[in-house]
Scaffold this motif. Sequence first.
Motif, short mmCIF file in Angstrom:
data_model
loop_
_atom_site.label_atom_id
_atom_site.label_comp_id
_atom_site.label_asym_id
_atom_site.label_seq_id
_atom_site.Cartn_x
_atom_site.Cartn_y
_atom_site.Cartn_z
N ASP A 139 -60.92 -58.72 33.01
CA ASP A 139 -61.45 -58.73 31.64
C ASP A 139 -60.46 -59.41 30.71
N TYR A 140 -60.98 -60.36 29.96
CA TYR A 140 -60.21 -60.98 28.89
C TYR A 140 -58.83 -61.45 29.32
N GLY A 141 -58.78 -62.11 30.46
CA GLY A 141 -57.52 -62.71 30.88
C GLY A 141 -56.58 -61.79 31.65
N ARG A 142 -57.06 -60.60 32.00
CA ARG A 142 -56.20 -59.69 32.76
C ARG A 142 -57.01 -59.02 33.87
N VAL A 143 -56.28 -58.57 34.91
CA VAL A 143 -56.92 -57.78 35.96
C VAL A 143 -56.52 -56.32 35.76
N TYR A 144 -57.50 -55.44 35.82
CA TYR A 144 -57.25 -54.00 35.64
C TYR A 144 -57.59 -53.24 36.91
N GLN A 145 -56.94 -52.08 37.05
CA GLN A 145 -57.31 -51.16 38.13
C GLN A 145 -58.27 -50.13 37.55
N ASN A 146 -59.33 -49.86 38.29
CA ASN A 146 -60.28 -48.83 37.82
C ASN A 146 -59.55 -47.55 37.45
N GLY A 147 -59.90 -47.00 36.34
CA GLY A 147 -59.39 -45.70 35.94
C GLY A 147 -57.89 -45.63 35.79
N SER A 148 -57.28 -46.76 35.52
CA SER A 148 -55.84 -46.73 35.33
C SER A 148 -55.48 -47.66 34.19
N ALA A 149 -54.39 -47.42 33.57
CA ALA A 149 -53.99 -48.29 32.45
C ALA A 149 -53.28 -49.53 32.97
N GLU A 150 -53.02 -49.52 34.27
CA GLU A 150 -52.32 -50.62 34.93
C GLU A 150 -53.09 -51.95 34.76
N SER A 151 -52.39 -53.00 34.37
CA SER A 151 -53.06 -54.31 34.33
C SER A 151 -52.06 -55.43 34.55
N LEU A 152 -52.58 -56.57 34.98
CA LEU A 152 -51.73 -57.76 35.19
C LEU A 152 -52.39 -58.97 34.53
N GLY A 153 -51.59 -59.75 33.81
CA GLY A 153 -52.12 -60.98 33.21
C GLY A 153 -52.39 -62.01 34.29
N TYR A 154 -53.33 -62.90 34.02
CA TYR A 154 -53.66 -63.94 35.02
C TYR A 154 -52.43 -64.76 35.39
N GLY A 155 -51.62 -65.04 34.41
CA GLY A 155 -50.44 -65.87 34.66
C GLY A 155 -49.53 -65.26 35.71
#
Lengths: 715, 151
Positions: free
Chosen positions: A153-169
């Motif tokens: 979503d919006y340039g990042r990958v998220y884990q379901n039900g977690s605040a964890e995310s990584l930018g595409y870069g």
Amino acid sequence: MSDFTRRDFLKVTSTAAGGLMVGFPLMSLGVSKPFEANKTTGPEINAWLVIEPDETVLIRVAKAEMGQGVMTSLPMFIADELEADWRKIKVEYADVNRSALRGQLYGSMTTRESSSVSDSRMVMHMAGAEARERLIKAAAETWGVSPDECYADYGRVYQNGSAESLGYGAVAKLASEVSVANVRIKSPEYYSMLGLATPRLDVPAKVDGSAVYGIDVRVPDMVYATVLHNPVLGAGLQSMRFNAIRHMPGVIRALRLGDAVAVVAETFWQARKAADALPVYWKSNEGNKRFDDTIKREFFEEFSGDGEVMMREGNIVRLMDDAERTIESDYYVPYVAQVPLEPLNCTVHVQEERADVWVGHQDPEAVMDVVAQMTGLSPYKVFVHNCFIGGSFGRRSHLDFVIEATRIAMEIGRPVQMIWTREEDMRSGGYRPMSAMRFKAGFDVEKNMTVITNHSVTHSIAYDQDRNASGIDEASVQGLIDHPYDFPAYSFSHTRKNTHLKSWWWRSGGHSINAFAMECFVDELAAAAEQDPMDYRKFLLRDKPDYLRVLDLLERKSQYRKRRASNRTAVGMAMHKSYGTLVGVVTEVTVLADGGMQVDKITAVVDCGNVANPLTAEEQVEGGLLYGLSAALYGKLTVEAGRILEDNLDTYEVLRMDETPEVEIHWELSGGEHWGGLGEPATAVIAPAVCNALHKITGRRIRSLPVRDYYLTIR
Amino acid sequence: MRLNVNDEDVEVDVDPDTPLLWVLRDHLNLTGTKYGCGIGACGACTVLMNGHPIRSCSTTAEASKGYNIQTIEGLSENASHPVQQAWIEGDVPQCGYCQSGMIMTAVALLNEKANPTDEEINDAMTNICRCGTYSRIRAAIRKVAQERAAS
Ligand code: FES
Ligand code: FES
């Protein structure tokens, strides 16, 4: 719809996915590309996009930007699937050579027939979706979880039900290395960008002078050339006296290019001045020294024959004989020019091992091929750097100017920028074809139309290109053979009629010619049937709900039935479908007391199925209407003793701001899987709407263009 | 020959009868100013001479001496001039080729008339746009005028 499948897509992109990067040869020369030269440092996720460590997403566009907004609308498809942050998007042209080297990696790179979106959208969807899945997979691998537990979503990958995310870069490098299967594109209800009015990405570069058009290219050691053609086209060159100009400042050479002369100098102005001073002796071709009255008469003489029948239904002869009343009308359109504001130009550098071409062209692949052929180089050694296009309207799909520039460059051995002066640009052909058309219809005692015939006589573009071309040129009859009306009995026939002038594509092609005659004649049919033109069209289209919806909305929005304030003002209508898009138009027109006329307002209703970017879509429809209006009011090239008289914008008038009417555009989208074109369909339909309105006021039919021939002034 | 372009004195080696357009484009590499017709009919080549719009294709280098010439490149840093901003917000350009000339003409108009009428806009904006961006240009000019009036 494109039959490009997912498998094809994976096949063509998989070679690029392993991180193979093809450099942009342009950069090594230190010349800026239309979009700022993107020195990519990030990995290529697939052939269509690169993601930089700073999250910039660089998207490649394989169609030419000539004002129609493809540099924005095509990336929207990718960005939507990619779940990208639009503010991070940058765009550049896809590399023509790379495409050729990799078996048309980027599909057809030709921009034509308003088909950019319909041609490429499935590929764009797949490019974005495939990259999205790679990014998700890469993030999942980084976290050690299953991709099913992640989303983008919006340039990042998220884990379901977690605040964890990584930018595409952050995951781009890994994403370029993983493999993905079963990529699925979004279903339309999940579109996040498509359908949203999105400002054009190329606008900032076009308000500060930094956008690089073909004419702005500057290559080290470059010289300039300009070309003179025999003003009587096709008559050829006798001789020229270079000695008369060789002493002039900056002059380098004058050379013969078959029928033309090129003058090469250090600057364009020096070349132009020398060309003006150069004594040139043109061959004379008595056969070509003709006047447009004669040419026109010859077109009309063809009506004495039958032409080649294209489609027929019913016993035409008997029905005509039996008719209580018949009406017959002849229509005519002259040659008109495209007049893109940027005069034709092309910059070429031919070296031992390679050739470089900088040009704004609708068909960079054809440029590559023709330069390869001329130089004897492999196409892979011909580098085409497509530039911003300062208007084309069909003209910049011709190779004539590319061929001339290449010949000059081959002779000179230095990079050469060839610019046709506006005068040469207008005199040297590539016009919308001349055409004459005869309609006839029969009516019974109840005033029902029983039969209609049409015979069109049109200059063929295909025959100009290839004298062995046989059969009917589809471009000559488009819009006639595929008309939507339910005529009880009909015959449509055609005669090809070429002259010494050269014709070429013009925004909306044959549609603009044929819709004019057809839609004016439908108004004549309505009059003979004693019906209102709107009602009569609805009757002829009673089984076509898509058409009726457009007409109903048009009737409402244009206040078609409203009495106008004065009897000098009236509305006229027309509708036409081309390139998969139906446009209905009502124009409000006033005839002025002094014998002039003005178009007050245009209301248009459009059904192109779906719209990617409503903002550029609206711009295209408005621009298309005004382009068509300009030609309807003014467009005419006069042939005198074989020459074109109107050779610049003082004599060839075009629409300006003070004559521009209010334009109102409405959408009646039928949706589904249909994505019709938008660059051209509106252009075809405006002339008949204006002429039909004028008839309502004056009772006089206008059956030839331009309208200017009938009115002293236009406001 | 010495010219003053975008607030800088520049020395150019040209024939005095060379049109300013080509001096800008080919000698000074200021390619934002465009060639459209070469006869003063289209306005693509419009630049400001002491604040007044002129068609640089029809003005010689000689005749430009002693004036302040301003081109699109000298209008602002980062397209920050209110007219450029209004052009961006109004999504005005299509092919864009006419727009440098349009913007320079509009800048001069708005300097002279804070709130031009439709008629005055028509009279000033005689430049040609083949892509049909006229109504967006008109709207952008109005917007600048309104914003100025409001501030
Ligand atoms: S190029 Fe100067 S007015 Fe057209
Ligand atoms: S935007 Fe193309 S000529 Fe104006």
